[in-house]
Design an enzyme around this catalytic site. Sequence first.
Site, PDB file in Angstrom:
ATOM      1  N   SER A  10      -4.787  -8.772   9.193  1.00  0.00           N
ATOM      2  CA  SER A  10      -4.179  -7.451   9.198  1.00  0.00           C
ATOM      3  C   SER A  10      -3.387  -7.357  10.494  1.00  0.00           C
ATOM      4  O   SER A  10      -3.933  -7.500  11.585  1.00  0.00           O
ATOM      5  CB  SER A  10      -5.277  -6.397   9.131  1.00  0.00           C
ATOM      6  OG  SER A  10      -4.728  -5.155   9.504  1.00  0.00           O
TER       7      SER A  10
ATOM      8  N   ASP B   6       0.817  -1.221   0.000  1.00  0.00           N
ATOM      9  CA  ASP B   6       0.000   0.000   0.000  1.00  0.00           C
ATOM     10  C   ASP B   6       0.847   1.267   0.000  1.00  0.00           C
ATOM     11  O   ASP B   6       0.642   2.170  -0.807  1.00  0.00           O
ATOM     12  CB  ASP B   6      -0.922   0.033   1.240  1.00  0.00           C
ATOM     13  CG  ASP B   6      -2.112  -0.911   1.096  1.00  0.00           C
ATOM     14  OD1 ASP B   6      -2.368  -1.378  -0.028  1.00  0.00           O
ATOM     15  OD2 ASP B   6      -2.767  -1.163   2.125  1.00  0.00           O
TER      16      ASP B   6
ATOM     17  N   ARG C 203       0.573   5.352  16.993  1.00  0.00           N
ATOM     18  CA  ARG C 203       0.064   6.343  16.034  1.00  0.00           C
ATOM     19  C   ARG C 203       0.433   7.769  16.394  1.00  0.00           C
ATOM     20  O   ARG C 203       0.887   8.518  15.532  1.00  0.00           O
ATOM     21  CB  ARG C 203      -1.442   6.176  15.838  1.00  0.00           C
ATOM     22  CG  ARG C 203      -1.825   5.162  14.769  1.00  0.00           C
ATOM     23  CD  ARG C 203      -0.969   3.956  14.735  1.00  0.00           C
ATOM     24  NE  ARG C 203      -1.239   3.038  13.630  1.00  0.00           N
ATOM     25  CZ  ARG C 203      -0.735   1.821  13.546  1.00  0.00           C
ATOM     26  NH1 ARG C 203       0.063   1.363  14.489  1.00  0.00           N
ATOM     27  NH2 ARG C 203      -0.987   1.055  12.521  1.00  0.00           N
TER      28      ARG C 203
ATOM     29  N   ASP D   6      -6.858   4.076  13.151  1.00  0.00           N
ATOM     30  CA  ASP D   6      -5.497   4.579  13.013  1.00  0.00           C
ATOM     31  C   ASP D   6      -5.464   5.861  12.186  1.00  0.00           C
ATOM     32  O   ASP D   6      -4.706   6.779  12.464  1.00  0.00           O
ATOM     33  CB  ASP D   6      -4.597   3.498  12.417  1.00  0.00           C
ATOM     34  CG  ASP D   6      -4.348   2.377  13.424  1.00  0.00           C
ATOM     35  OD1 ASP D   6      -4.421   2.673  14.637  1.00  0.00           O
ATOM     36  OD2 ASP D   6      -4.098   1.237  13.020  1.00  0.00           O
TER      37      ASP D   6
END
Length: 420
Positions: free
Chosen positions: A180, A20, A100, A129
């Site tokens: 994930s 990604d 994060r 996130d």
Amino acid sequence: MNGNEGKKGKVVLAYSGGLDTSVAIPWLKEQGYDVVTMTADVGQQADNMDEINEKAIKTGALTAHMLDLRKDMVENFIWPGLKSNALYEGVYPLNSAYSRPIIAQALVYVAHLESAVAIAHGCTGKGQDQVRIEICANALDPALEVIAPVRDWHMTREEEMAYAEEHNVPVPTTRKSPYSLDDNLWGRSCECGALEDPWNKPPKDAYGLTADPLDAPDKPAVTEITFKKGIPVAVDGEFMEGVELIGALNKLAGSHGVGRIDLVENRLVGFKSREVYECPGAVVLITAHKALETITLAKDVMRVKADMEKKFAELTYEGYWFSPLMDAIQAFVDNTQEVVSGTVRVQLYKGQAVVEGMKSENAIYRYDLATYSDGDSFDHSAAVGFINVWGLPIKTWTRTHPKERVSFKSAADKKLTAGS
Ligand code: ARG
């Protein structure tokens, strides 16, 4: 490319080296940006960390930064969380949630270094996130534009692969994992695949950091953790820096199957999701820290702190790390930790971390007050006056509002025979 590159200025992209964020490089260039990448080392288990910068450049980045944030993450996020015994919904140690705000901080840091106009991240539009990174980045520099290519490009997986091939982005040759995953020093998070049905038992391959408690050693391990002002400083008498200490406990506790958490949680974005966490070191440290607080903190401080801890976890989960309330809670918690020093002995056995013993030079646990044996210094006669005063409001209430409370509908009426 369409000849637009660089017209809009620089964007700093949070880059993991995965598909990604690699596809995001040519995509952002097509939107008119020069791309600078920022890869954060937060202790994730990536075996190709040293190749990531090179890959970014090969994929079209102008510059690639790699920041080792492990120490900062421990000192500025994990330790404040530990001091707050922070567990979202009572169980999740917030491992992913701590990374994060620090990634947002690093993006803003590199953006300032590079005089960039924007930052970008690879989050989808479904998770929290994206919320955390964007709110935290906005809190640090409201002027920076935030771009979320994966959320915006509306490509299917197949289209993304085709786009990657067209733009010479290396596509992974191994089959994509059904999960994930996200991991760092404080733990590993795993969602999707078979986990999406809450009736399913988590498959064995959903775990990657801990032993199955059923396969864990038959002999328990016992470990002593020493804290200074709420922060762990030594394991079994050996002084260690935070990164090393957490790593050592992850290994030890993980080998005993400690730290597996299976949770259906309430997401910030409105739905429930199921995730499997592995946080062996975090579970041991939070368990030990909580125990030490039981002998060092005053009762009313513990009660107010419990409310703050819950709020701390919610703020972290919901992206409000850099907020005035979080600052205020941390100031309160820091104050409470002045006395939280001492050593806790924990037994690790087949998935459980159980406190066996604790001691502190600041303990307000007093043997002479607690004992039922010789050496008791508690004033028993004082109990009489205490009960009179403490119970007075209840007595007064009952006299004014009598209510029949002494009846047993279900109890059998056994006639007293003895002595009659
Ligand atoms: N549900 C957790 C959180 O919101 C973890 C998310 C981690 N991401 C993942 N891909 N497993 O903090």
